[in-house]
Design a protein around this motif. Structure first.
Motif, short mmCIF file in Angstrom:
data_model
loop_
_atom_site.label_atom_id
_atom_site.label_comp_id
_atom_site.label_asym_id
_atom_site.label_seq_id
_atom_site.Cartn_x
_atom_site.Cartn_y
_atom_site.Cartn_z
N THR A 144 2.32 -6.30 -0.13
CA THR A 144 1.54 -5.26 -0.81
C THR A 144 1.88 -3.89 -0.24
O THR A 144 2.50 -3.79 0.81
CB THR A 144 0.02 -5.51 -0.65
N LYS A 145 1.49 -2.87 -0.95
CA LYS A 145 1.67 -1.51 -0.45
C LYS A 145 0.35 -0.77 -0.54
O LYS A 145 -0.47 -1.02 -1.43
CB LYS A 145 2.75 -0.77 -1.23
N ALA A 146 0.13 0.15 0.38
CA ALA A 146 -1.10 0.94 0.42
C ALA A 146 -0.78 2.37 0.05
O ALA A 146 0.14 2.98 0.61
CB ALA A 146 -1.73 0.87 1.81
N PRO A 157 0.09 -4.72 -5.47
CA PRO A 157 1.09 -5.75 -5.17
C PRO A 157 2.51 -5.24 -5.34
O PRO A 157 2.75 -4.22 -6.01
CB PRO A 157 0.76 -6.86 -6.18
N GLN A 158 3.46 -5.95 -4.75
CA GLN A 158 4.88 -5.65 -4.91
C GLN A 158 5.59 -6.91 -5.40
O GLN A 158 5.13 -8.03 -5.17
CB GLN A 158 5.49 -5.20 -3.58
N ASN A 159 6.71 -6.72 -6.09
CA ASN A 159 7.46 -7.89 -6.55
C ASN A 159 8.24 -8.50 -5.39
O ASN A 159 8.33 -7.93 -4.30
CB ASN A 159 8.38 -7.53 -7.73
N ALA A 160 8.82 -9.67 -5.63
CA ALA A 160 9.48 -10.42 -4.55
C ALA A 160 10.68 -9.67 -3.99
O ALA A 160 10.94 -9.72 -2.78
CB ALA A 160 9.91 -11.79 -5.08
N ASN A 165 12.93 -6.56 0.66
CA ASN A 165 13.44 -5.31 1.23
C ASN A 165 12.53 -4.78 2.33
O ASN A 165 13.01 -4.23 3.32
CB ASN A 165 13.59 -4.25 0.13
N VAL A 166 11.23 -4.93 2.15
CA VAL A 166 10.28 -4.50 3.18
C VAL A 166 10.48 -5.31 4.45
O VAL A 166 10.49 -4.77 5.57
CB VAL A 166 8.83 -4.64 2.67
#
Length: 249
Positions: A144-146, A157-160, A165-166
């Motif tokens: 996830t990102k804030a 949410p973020q995709n796979a 990459n994170v």
């Protein structure tokens, strides 16, 4: 740092990973939840190469990854790395290998791609054994990102692919900090203060300049490397040749 998470065909990751697996005892590897086989780690196999050419010492004895690992440990002792320091370094290197094995899945919720960790046994190991944080916090940080807007924090949410990459960026940050800490540790070990202010120090300067490099897959990082190298080359040519030529004009 890009080599940590991706290697070109025929390339290995940094040698220390393979040398740790080859040189460490099975008992110590078990404490780090590692095995001898580098093929078990995603970050070590993307170049389809896990071995390197064997070298020989002056007596003709073969030197491979196992022997080099013994040399690394010997050098660390000389440079005042304690047993605890060394073990912490191996823990971080092991963490990097385990983080590379985290697999991300994706589902769609409310027309948004939502990533999740598929193999929680690996992520739980990374979080609880090595990072010493709750496993849910690690998954939340990767998937996830804030966003902070008007004093309010929005979690989305973020995709796979982004989650992968994170994780790769996280690994680069960890390894980069370890590298800087080791350099500082070495500098402390070899530094000797001047006995007299008038005392002169002898030094050797080494400038390693590569030419322009282009690969089958080029990243932004490679663009920065090439830009830096070309500017260093121009600086070198200007000060060594052009300014020197003026002396004879």
């Amino acid at each position: 740092k890009s080599r940590l998470v991706y290697q070109l065909d025929g390339e290995r990751n940094y040698h220390v990973f393979y040398r740790l697996l080859a040189g460490m005892t099975k008992q110590d590897l078990a404490k780090l939840h590692l095995t001898k086989d580098p093929h078990n780690y995603f970050y070590l196999t993307q170049g389809n190469c896990v071995t390197c050419d064997v070298t020989y010492d002056i007596d003709g004895r073969a030197i491979g990854d196992r022997e080099y690992f013994a040399m690394i440990r010997g050098a660390m002792k000389v440079l005042n790395f304690s047993e605890e320091d060394q073990w912490n370094i191996w823990r971080i290197i092991a963490l990097v290998m385990h983080l590379g094995n985290i697999q991300f899945g994706e589902v769609e919720k409310r027309n948004l791609p939502v990533s999740f960790i598929e193999n929680h046994d690996v992520s739980d190991l990374c979080a609880e054994k090595f990072l010493e944080v709750p496993a849910d916090d690690l998954e939340r940080a990767l998937c996830t990102k804030a966003t902070l807007t008007h004093g309010e924090t929005i979690i989305s949410p973020q995709n796979a692919r982004v989650a992968r990459n994170v994780c790769d960026a996280f690994v680069k940050g960890i390894y980069g900090r370890l590298f800087v800490w080791i350099v500082k540790k070495i500098n402390v070990a070899i530094y000797r203060p001047k006995e007299d202010r008038k005392q002169k120090r002898l030094s050797i300067g080494v400038l390693d300049i590569f030419g322009f490099e282009t690969f089958e897959k080029n990243s932004f990082e490679q663009l920065c490397i090439n830009f830096c190298n070309e500017n260093l080359q121009q600086f070198f040519v200007h000060h060594i040749f052009k300014l020197e030529q003026k002396e004879y004009d």
